[in-house]
Design a protein around this motif. Structure first.
Motif: not given
Length: 176
Positions: A28, A31, A35, A44, A95-96, A106, A108-109
């Motif tokens: 995080f 980057n 988020i 998503e 998440f991933v 990770q 992601v949102s």
């Protein structure tokens, strides 16, 4: 945002692993983009279809606390209103993950929702107390805020608002 542990069970039976929370936070921090937190995972679900996915807030910082992943959020007015009016009570991370192991890689949102997959996360907006119900405050939070363990919710809100004002003032002084 993510509970601690190598076996986090979702409501629907899926199992996830938060075995390396430090790496999730490190990714995080690498980057420069905040988020998004939206409503019902629109980032998503709707955005890939070309539909709007407005932000309710932005995760600006992330840290590990006792194996849990916590995020600092800057809420939009509409997002804050959704929480304070109790239209939405929970946050749900997207998440991933490693599909074989369930290891979270990770975030992601995240989304405001009323049906979280991870029901071990605390509600953002608690119901108003009735005669037979009271709000129970986390003693660790009260200690971090320098408040007594029997503090009322109004006292907690005032303490947080003061901290936010102090932080904004310090930021302004630094930028000058």
């Amino acid at each position: 945002m993510i509970p601690a542990g190598n076996e986090i069970k979702a409501v629907d039976g899926r199992i996830f692993s938060n075995e390396d929370p430090e790496n999730i936070v490190k990714l995080f921090k690498s980057n420069p983009v905040d988020i998004p937190i939206d409503w019902e995972h629109a980032t998503e679900i709707k955005a890939p279809e070309g539909e709007p996915a407005p932000a309710a807030g932005w995760i600006q910082e992330m840290e590990v606390r006792e194996g849990e992943i916590w995020g600092k959020v800057e809420w939009t007015k509409r997002g804050a209103d959704s929480i304070t009016s109790k239209e939405y009570r929970y946050i749900s991370p997207a998440f991933v993950q490693n599909k074989k192991t369930g290891k979270i890689i990770q975030i992601v949102s995240a989304a405001l929702t009323n049906s979280p997959a991870l029901d071990t996360l605390p509600a953002l907006a608690h119901a108003e107390p009735t005669e037979t119900q009271e709000i129970v405050m986390d003693p660790k939070l009260l200690t971090l805020l320098g408040l007594a363990v029997d503090s009322k919710i109004e006292t907690v809100i005032d303490a947080i608002a003061k901290m936010q004002g102090d932080a904004a003032k310090m930021k302004e002084e630094i930028e000058q």
